[in-house]
Scaffold this motif. Structure first.
Motif, PDB file in Angstrom:
ATOM      1  N   SER A  63       0.812  -1.215   0.000  1.00 48.76           N
ATOM      2  CA  SER A  63       0.000   0.000   0.000  1.00 48.76           C
ATOM      3  C   SER A  63       0.847   1.267   0.000  1.00 48.76           C
ATOM      4  N   VAL A 107      -7.491  -4.722   0.245  1.00 48.83           N
ATOM      5  CA  VAL A 107      -8.033  -3.574  -0.489  1.00 48.83           C
ATOM      6  C   VAL A 107      -9.255  -3.017   0.234  1.00 48.83           C
ATOM      7  N   LEU A 138     -11.148   3.118  -3.826  1.00 44.18           N
ATOM      8  CA  LEU A 138     -10.613   1.893  -4.414  1.00 44.18           C
ATOM      9  C   LEU A 138     -11.689   1.008  -5.033  1.00 44.18           C
TER      10      LEU A 138
END
Length: 282
Positions: A126, A174, A184
């Motif tokens: 990330s 995610v 996202l």
């Protein structure tokens, strides 16, 4: 306006979950279209004018433009002017690199080219995606389960204490990242409808971009059911070659429209059936 809101408006306005991939392959260009960057612009213009009322988004793949150098990138930049402003554009570039490089990529995609969303890969973690996550008004689609036959080679590797496949573990990550940034989505191949359903169960609220219907062999009805049945997030069904190259003659734009309309209507039939079933079961 955020990418999610613009996408939702396009879905509602055009009654469509169809996304057309603008992937210009010069070798497959129809009769009468020049096989050069100027021809790319002309081809894209014709396809967009023929289908803009049938789609929720367009998705150019960077490789087809980069292959032609500066003129190809100029043709890619021209897309922002060809596509109506109310239809979002997702750049399929599968980006991901260390932070400073990622920042340059994010600037190129979102500021210089003005696109609304981009595909990225999570292999660097990330931290490397921070410049994309920080652009909260844009969309960021993370590769989870790709549509190619060799996807299982890495994406099915068991991880963690539970030994679940990597693609499901990534889906959870995610979802966690999205709680922080809110922009996202996921890329899950329509060629793996069982896996698509599993990802949708894990991430019911996230947008899913599902390539693989058409030339890659993904079953449209199975993919739509898998991507919508247990979720509230939008499903974006991406189709490229079967629409773009529906005809090799001068009627290519009309043939593209006919194919796009057939796909749009088939998707809507499945979606309306699911909605009726949900209403009947509630």
């Amino acid at each position: 306006m955020t990418f999610r809101k613009r996408l939702a408006r396009a879905i509602e306005k055009n009654r469509s979950l169809l996304c057309i991939g603008l992937d210009p392959d010069l070798e497959r260009f129809p009769e009468g279209v020049a096989r050069d960057p100027e021809g790319i612009v002309a081809f894209n213009r014709a396809i967009i004018e023929a289908t803009a009322d049938l789609v929720c988004a367009y998705k150019p793949n960077l490789a087809f433009y980069l292959a032609h150098g500066a003129a190809g990138i100029a043709a890619l930049a021209e897309l922002r002017h060809l596509v109506p402003p109310d239809i979002p554009i997702i750049l399929d570039a599968k980006l991901g690199d260390i932070a400073s490089t990622a920042a340059a990529y994010a600037q190129a995609v979102f500021e210089t080219l003005g696109f609304d969303a981009v595909t990225v890969h999570p292999y660097l973690g990330s931290e490397a995606l921070e410049p994309f996550l920080a652009a909260r008004e844009r969309g960021v689609f993370v590769l989870i389960r790709t549509s190619n036959p060799g996807a299982t080679e890495l994406q099915d590797v068991p991880v963690g204490a539970s030994g679940e496949p990597l693609f499901l573990w990534l889906a959870d990550r995610v979802r966690e990242w999205n709680e922080r940034c809110g922009n996202l989505g996921l890329v899950v191949g329509a060629t793996y409808p069982v896996d698509l359903a599993l990802v949708r169960q894990r991430c019911p609220e996230l947008p899913i971009l599902a390539p693989g219907v058409g030339a890659q062999g993904g079953d449209l009805e199975e993919a739509v059911r898998a991507g919508l049945a247990e979720g509230t997030g939008p499903l974006i069904v991406a189709v490229s070659r079967s629409v773009l190259y529906a005809s090799s003659g001068r009627d290519f734009a009309e043939a593209a429209r006919a194919t796009a309309q057939r796909l749009r209507d088939a998707i809507e039939l499945v979606r309306s059936t699911l909605q009726r079933q949900e209403t009947a079961g509630s």
